[in-house]
Motif scaffolding. Structure first.
Motif, short mmCIF file in Angstrom:
data_model
loop_
_atom_site.label_atom_id
_atom_site.label_comp_id
_atom_site.label_asym_id
_atom_site.label_seq_id
_atom_site.Cartn_x
_atom_site.Cartn_y
_atom_site.Cartn_z
N ASP A 161 0.84 -1.20 0.00
CA ASP A 161 0.00 0.00 0.00
C ASP A 161 0.88 1.26 0.00
N THR A 163 -0.03 4.35 0.22
CA THR A 163 -0.41 5.40 1.18
C THR A 163 0.32 5.22 2.51
N LEU A 164 0.73 4.00 2.84
CA LEU A 164 1.51 3.81 4.07
C LEU A 164 2.83 4.57 3.96
N GLU A 166 3.33 7.17 2.05
CA GLU A 166 3.01 8.60 2.07
C GLU A 166 2.76 9.06 3.51
N ALA A 167 2.06 8.22 4.29
CA ALA A 167 1.81 8.57 5.69
C ALA A 167 3.13 8.72 6.43
N ALA A 168 4.05 7.79 6.22
CA ALA A 168 5.35 7.85 6.89
C ALA A 168 6.09 9.13 6.50
N ARG A 169 6.01 9.50 5.23
CA ARG A 169 6.69 10.71 4.76
C ARG A 169 6.10 11.95 5.44
N THR A 170 4.76 12.02 5.54
CA THR A 170 4.17 13.20 6.18
C THR A 170 4.50 13.23 7.67
N LEU A 171 4.76 12.06 8.26
CA LEU A 171 5.09 12.03 9.69
C LEU A 171 6.56 12.38 9.93
N GLY A 172 7.30 12.66 8.86
CA GLY A 172 8.66 13.14 9.03
C GLY A 172 9.75 12.13 8.71
N ALA A 173 9.40 11.00 8.09
CA ALA A 173 10.41 10.01 7.76
C ALA A 173 11.04 10.34 6.41
N SER A 174 12.38 10.30 6.35
CA SER A 174 13.05 10.49 5.06
C SER A 174 12.75 9.28 4.17
N ARG A 177 14.39 6.10 5.62
CA ARG A 177 13.75 5.57 6.83
C ARG A 177 12.37 5.03 6.49
N VAL A 182 8.88 1.06 6.90
CA VAL A 182 7.50 0.83 6.45
C VAL A 182 7.45 -0.11 5.23
N HIS B 77 8.96 15.50 4.34
CA HIS B 77 9.21 15.03 5.70
C HIS B 77 9.71 16.15 6.62
N PHE B 85 -5.71 9.77 5.90
CA PHE B 85 -6.04 9.19 4.61
C PHE B 85 -7.35 8.41 4.71
N PHE B 91 0.31 1.62 9.99
CA PHE B 91 1.33 0.61 9.67
C PHE B 91 0.88 -0.72 10.27
N PHE B 102 5.57 6.89 15.98
CA PHE B 102 6.42 6.91 14.77
C PHE B 102 6.95 8.32 14.45
N MET B 106 10.82 9.88 14.47
CA MET B 106 11.44 10.52 13.31
C MET B 106 12.00 11.89 13.68
#
Lengths: 266, 364
Positions: A161, A163-164, A166-174, A177, A182, B77, B85, B91, B102, B106
């Motif tokens: 998926d 969107t998982l 994308e969610a990680a990216r919006t939460l600040g993950a490079s 990471r 994810v 990020h 969403f 996750f 999470f 980060m």
């Protein structure tokens, strides 16, 4: 149940049974021969002895072939994963120009006759003057095993998926990471399946190794072939049985660890 | 949770996909703490706009400002955005607590401090006791609450909601709407949401941005957009409207007189007199339906044929046919005294409404 579906089921069971027989029978024959108490291979086997196992396990040629093949398959798998994983990721997740052509090229060793690939590599290496047999073998094995990684990892990535991520990216993950925390856990079964395929394909590869190996660097399939064409005693069957056991153990461990069944769509 | 409400400004935000224009020069000022809903049919560019604010899509042109500073070239990020969403996007291999922590990990926040904030965020969405469950063990509504806690715990400058309640069933969706609204008010967090559900936009938003074909069609409070639609599209998309086409024929007192076919005359209160043809929108709830007592002498009334009366609980929907063949819909509230005004299909009825209910709209 009407007549037609009875006929259909009968056909299905017959075909399944025949398939099982043709897959399992040679393995069973080999296993039974490995404990035969005779000087030469003969069927049906006579008596029972584990002496051949002792002989094979003490044979320095077997030991060196096994350790060389394990070394080769491990590094080939590592190489195939290191190259195949980013390649699959780029092809699935980004609009790479000419992506379809690149994918076909990466998967072409699966379709191309392996014997020809081996011969081509031999000519290339001698032209370039690359004399190190283990390195040449490793390059060749990475070439023929990486398509398996590209294919299984691509399939898992397509199912994963987005969107998982994308969610990680919006939460600040490079990006890195996000991939590690994810994406990788999601595609782990595909990666493991690809790695397993790569390991097995390398471990019993004959048509490439036969061009590139020499007496000092002797992979297992070549060792078995020489044994079978030389003195045909039950030790050949013993070696084969040991390898069958090894394969089963590896598959079981991986299934326990990452759920291989899911990755292979079983 | 202590968010600093941020002012967000979109300036000529544009996105092309090849030759196709998904979003065309979208400009919008969003006040600190405001909840703005982007509303429109699918393909109107609302989701692309939201994803550009989140930088999940790179804009082809235009700028995004937060508190006056451009963030257009800040990678996703580093933007400090909380996003929800439609598919929740939790996750699946991490527990509820691990999902929520999470974003703090980060940001390199120490475990102990992060743990307290996770607890606080989960209490906020009333899921305090579920830290160690996996997302798959929760219901859809609970999963979206976890996603909300995960988005809020990082104390984002703004919250982006992409059809956040679209996957929930109707009653749960309505209670979540109220809850989401209360929480957003309490935290005072600047929020942009995307929805194709007009009820959701009306319930949640301070201001509604109606979009069509990548362009901004109308901006205003829910009441403004609903009661004073600027275009025929808005009048038809948000709620239900009757439309009349006619020709402007001078003035009568304070109003503009519009003549339609079959002797129907409408008067619209308007300062300036537009010339030529005019389109008028009329909400069904403004139309009163009754028996024909007398021949209609004035404007804003017509004798029509009742085709169907549909009983809808507190409302009755009347489907009428005008003499010229055009349909006219009227919604009338039931009085609650147990008497339903019975009218037989096929009978002529009198439909009338106030001059103030007629709206001149642009028709394009």
């Amino acid at each position: 149940m009407n007549g037609r579906s009875i006929a259909t089921s009968a056909m299905l069971y017959t075909v399944t049974a025949a398939t099982l027989v043709f897959i399992a029978a040679p393995l069973l024959v080999t296993m039974s021969l490995s404990v035969s108490d005779t000087q030469f291979v003969s069927f049906p086997p006579r008596g029972f002895t584990l002496a051949w196992y002792g002989k094979v396990l003490r044979d320095p040629d077997f030991q060196s072939a096994l350790s060389f093949s394990l070394w080769l398959a491990s590094f080939a798998t590592f190489g195939a994963l290191v190259l195949g994983l980013p390649a699959a990721f780029a092809l699935v997740r980004f609009p790479v120009p000419g992506g379809a052509a690149i994918r076909s090229l990466l998967l072409s060793p699966l379709i191309f006759p392996v014997l020809v690939t081996g011969l081509g590599l031999l000519q290339l290496f001698s032209m370039l003057g690359w004399g190190s047999v283990p390195v040449n073998l490793l390059i060749a094995h990475i070439l023929v095993t990486s398509p398996y990684v590209v294919r299984t990892v691509s399939a898992s990535l397509m199912l994963a998926d987005i969107t998982l991520e994308e969610a990680a990216r919006t939460l600040g993950a490079s990006r890195w990471r996000t991939f590690r925390r994810v994406t990788l856990p999601q595609i782990a079964p595909g990666v493991a399946a690809g790695g397993l395929f790569a390991f097995m394909v390398s471990f019993d590869n004959y048509p490439v190794s036969m061009w590139l190996a020499d007496a000092q660097n002797d992979p297992m399939p070549m060792f078995i072939y020489r044994k079978a064409t030389g003195v045909f005693d039950p030790s050949v069957a013993t070696v084969s049985t040991l390898l069958i056991g090894l394969a089963i153990v590896v598959v079981l461990i991986l299934d326990r660890l990452v759920g291989l069944r899911r990755a292979m769509g079983m | 949770m202590h968010t600093q409400p941020a002012a967000v400004r979109l300036a000529d935000l544009t996105k092309h996909y090849g030759k196709a224009v998904a979003v065309d020069r979208l400009s919008l000022n969003i006040e600190p703490g405001e909840l703005v809903a982007l509303l429109g049919p699918s393909g109107c560019g609302k989701t692309t706009s939201l994803r550009m604010i989140a930088v999940l899509v790179q804009p082809s042109g235009g700028e995004i400002f937060v508190n006056g500073a451009s963030i257009t070239r800040v990678p996703v990020h580093k933007r400090n955005i909380g996003m929800l969403f439609q598919s929740y996007a939790l996750f699946p291999h991490l527990t509820v607590a691990e999902n929520v922590i999470f974003g703090l990990e980060m940001r390199g926040i120490k475990r102990r401090a992060a743990g307290l904030r996770v607890q606080e965020a989960l209490d906020l969405v009333q899921l305090g006791g579920h830290q160690h469950k996996l997302p798959s063990q929760l219901s859809g509504g609970q999963q979206q609450r976890v996603a909300l806690a995960r988005a809020l715990v990082i104390e984002p400058a703004m919250l982006l909601l992409d059809e956040p309640l679209g996957a929930l069933d109707k009653s749960l969706r309505e209670s979540m709407q109220v809850e989401l609204r209360l929480l957003q008010r309490r935290l005072g967090i600047t929020t942009v949401m995307v929805t194709h559900d007009q009820d959701e936009a009306l319930t949640l938003a301070d201001r509604i941005v109606v979009m069509r074909d990548g362009r901004l069609e109308q901006v205003g409070s829910p009441a403004e957009v609903y009661q004073y639609p600027a275009t025929r599209f808005v009048a038809g998309f948000l709620g239900v409207s009757n439309f009349f086409q006619g020709t402007v024929d001078g003035r009568t007192g304070e109003a503009v007189l519009v003549r339609c076919s079959n002797d129907l005359q409408l008067t619209v209160p308007a300062a300036s007199v537009p010339s030529g043809s005019a389109t008028i929108a009329l909400r069904p709830e403004a139309v009163r339906v009754g028996p024909v007592g007398r021949v209609p002498p004035g404007p804003n009334m017509v004798v029509a044929t009742l085709e169907q009366a549909v009983y809808r609980g507190f409302m009755v929907h009347y489907y009428l046919r005008l003499p010229g063949g055009e349909p006219l819909i009227a919604f009338q509230q039931n009085s609650g005294n147990g008497v339903v005004v019975g009218m037989d299909p096929g009978q002529p009825v009198l439909a009338e409404w106030d001059e103030g209910s007629n709206r001149l709209v642009r028709d394009e």
